[in-house]
Design an enzyme around this catalytic site. Structure first.
Site, short mmCIF file in Angstrom:
data_model
loop_
_atom_site.label_atom_id
_atom_site.label_comp_id
_atom_site.label_asym_id
_atom_site.label_seq_id
_atom_site.Cartn_x
_atom_site.Cartn_y
_atom_site.Cartn_z
N GLU A 179 0.65 -1.25 0.05
CA GLU A 179 -0.22 0.12 0.02
C GLU A 179 0.76 1.20 -0.02
O GLU A 179 1.03 2.12 0.80
CB GLU A 179 -0.91 -0.14 1.16
CG GLU A 179 -1.94 -1.06 1.40
CD GLU A 179 -3.02 -1.37 2.28
OE1 GLU A 179 -2.37 -0.70 3.47
OE2 GLU A 179 -4.04 -1.81 2.09
N GLU A 381 -5.69 -8.14 -1.40
CA GLU A 381 -6.16 -8.23 -0.22
C GLU A 381 -7.87 -7.74 -0.39
O GLU A 381 -7.92 -6.94 -0.96
CB GLU A 381 -5.85 -6.98 0.90
CG GLU A 381 -4.45 -7.27 1.26
CD GLU A 381 -4.03 -6.08 2.50
OE1 GLU A 381 -5.03 -5.66 3.11
OE2 GLU A 381 -2.79 -5.82 2.66
#
Ligand code: BG6
Length: 482
Positions: A179, A381
């Site tokens: 991220e 995810e």
């Protein structure tokens, strides 16, 4: 059935985790302290806090986590039983270089990951390795203020080179930073950059923002990522590197052109800014005005532009949990979210942690990313954090999780039929683990329940949830039986 509505053969079904959230053993076998080891527990009402020293009156959930460090054999066996084709996990930098600035790696740390790779090989599970999932050496935060310092690049490169060399025959898919766009958010300087001091040298106030420090740190991460890609391709030309975004997915609340432009700017600077640099190899033109408005003056070195151009990534990954709206009307009702909240969408339901559930938003996201870069995609995810309880027979009937996943997988299938090159899906988290946002255990995501609780009690026993058998069937039928 229309065969466009099928997952391709060899689709990489699996699950995702991160070292800090599962391993525990925070100071065993020579491991050093990582930034998240200094993050206290919290809740939806109480934010986690950084401490500079261990405070005995505090709870540090990463220290034991779910003890994957000692129980990895059982856990990987359970993943294999579900039929996983892929397992995403991160290597904990501080197991390999405990302080981050040593010249030689810690052998015991490497030996732990040797065992993990051997175990995965046994079950023919393809690893997806995150090189840094917010686990930066705390020593480097204290001595050089983490990624705020350019020196961080050389420490990261020493670490990434060691693991890429050691595992050159074990890994194909690498993610240099989890991220990476997290640090574009105000107040994420510590978590996403290991930055603990402001310019005056005082402990950073998590409530105050400093865009200059955050974006300078991000520039250093871009360079570290590009240099890692270049070095990795030398070590093994077959390596594939992925960008990894936290994908918030912003919708304009209304068709008011003001809302449309607001959503466009949010998408640009909070999401695409990072993937544009990683995929295209240069800073996008829309960032210029943003930097000016935020007073950001990036320090770059000669040669940086060429490094970014040469070290671009091969595929796109992202985390997707929810979407939020943006509005030019400041009085709209707000909702929570993953790392960031937004304006409530009247068409969506939300989870117990106030994350809006939006399966179609996943298809929309797949399209926008694929249209933009035209490279293979993996969903790294996606999952539902919920409170799970054992019934009188000791079973966990997590139908809410099955519903959430089923609806998202249906949208993936449709996206593939509509032309998106989606090659993998690693659900978060395939086993209950410490929540990153709140530090809680009670926010559970897994197919496997772990008997561990927020007060530190629990036997750490693993129990299969109802979703375990459901996901096993999804994988066995390659997404046909949902
Ligand atoms: C992602 C992170 O942002 O969201 C994971 O990469 C994290 O580390 C996941 O666990 C879910 O968030 P949370 O706060 O519910 O753990």
């Amino acid at each position: 059935m229309n065969d466009l509505y099928q997952f391709p053969e060899g689709f990489l079904w699996g699950g995702a985790t991160a070292a800090n959230q599962i391993e525990g053993a925070w100071n065993e076998d020579g491991k050093g302290v990582s930034t998240l080891d200094m993050f206290t527990g919290g809740s939806i009402h109480q934010k986690r806090r950084i401490t500079l020293e261990i405070d005995p009156s505090e709870r540090y959930p990463t220290h034991e986590a779910i003890d994957f460090y000692h129980r990895y054999e059982e856990d990987i066996r359970l993943f294999a039983e579900m039929g996983f084709k892929m397992f995403r996990f991160s290597i904990n930098w501080t197991r390999i270089f405990p302080n981050g600035d040593e010249l030689e790696p810690n052998q015991k740390g490497l030996e732990f990951y040797d065992r993990i790779f051997a175990e995965l090989k046994k079950y023919k599970i393809e690893p997806l390795v995150t090189i840094a999932h917010y686990e930066f050496p705390f020593h480097l935060s204290k001595t050089i203020n983490g990624w705020a310092s350019r020196e961080m690049i050389q420490h990261y490169l020493r670490y990434s080179e060691v693991i890429m060399n050691r595992y050159k025959n074990d890994v194909k898919y690498w993610i240099p930073f989890n991220e990476i766009n997290c640090i574009t958010l105000a107040h994420k300087a510590y978590q996403a950059g290991g930055i603990i001091s402001d310019e005056t040298g005082n402990l950073i106030d998590l409530k105050k923002d400093n865009a200059q420090l955050r974006f300078q740190a991000l520039h250093h991460q871009f360079i570290a990522s590009a240099l890692t890609v270049m070095k990795g391709k030398e070590i093994n030309p077959g390596f594939q590197f992925g960008s990894m975004l936290t994908h918030f997915t912003f919708y304009p609340l209304t068709c008011n052109p003001e809302d449309i432009m607001l959503a466009t700017r949010e998408m640009q600077m909070k999401i695409y800014f990072c993937s544009d640099v990683l995929h295209r190899g240069y800073y996008p033109s829309y960032s210029k005005l943003f930097f000016q408005q935020e007073g950001v003056n990036l320090q770059q070195e000669p040669g940086d532009a060429e490094i970014l151009r040469k070290g671009t990534v091969d595929f796109t990954t992202f985390s997707y949990y929810m979407s939020v709206c943006v509005s030019s009307d400041p009085n709209q009702e707000q909702t929570g979210g993953n790392l960031l909240g937004g304006v409530k969408n009247p068409y969506l339901q939300e989870s117990e942690w106030k994350w809006q559930i939006d399966p179609i938003g996943l298809r929309y996201t797949l399209h926008t990313l694929y249209d933009r870069y035209q490279v293979p995609l993996m969903i790294a995810e996606n999952g539902l954090g919920a409170v799970d309880t054992l019934d009188e027979n000791g079973n966990i009937n997590d139908d809410y999780r099955i519903d959430y996943l089923r609806e998202h997988i249906k949208e993936m299938k449709q996206a593939i039929a509509e032309g998106v090159d989606l090659i993998g899906y690693t659900s978060w988290a395939c086993i209950d683990s410490v929540s990153l946002g709140t530090g809680e255990m009670k926010k559970r995501y897994g197919f496997v329940y772990v008997d561990k609780h927020d007060d530190g009690t629990g036997s750490l026993k693993r129990i299969k949830k109802k979703s375990f058998d459901w996901y096993k069937e999804v994988i066995a039928s390659n997404g046909e039986n949902l």
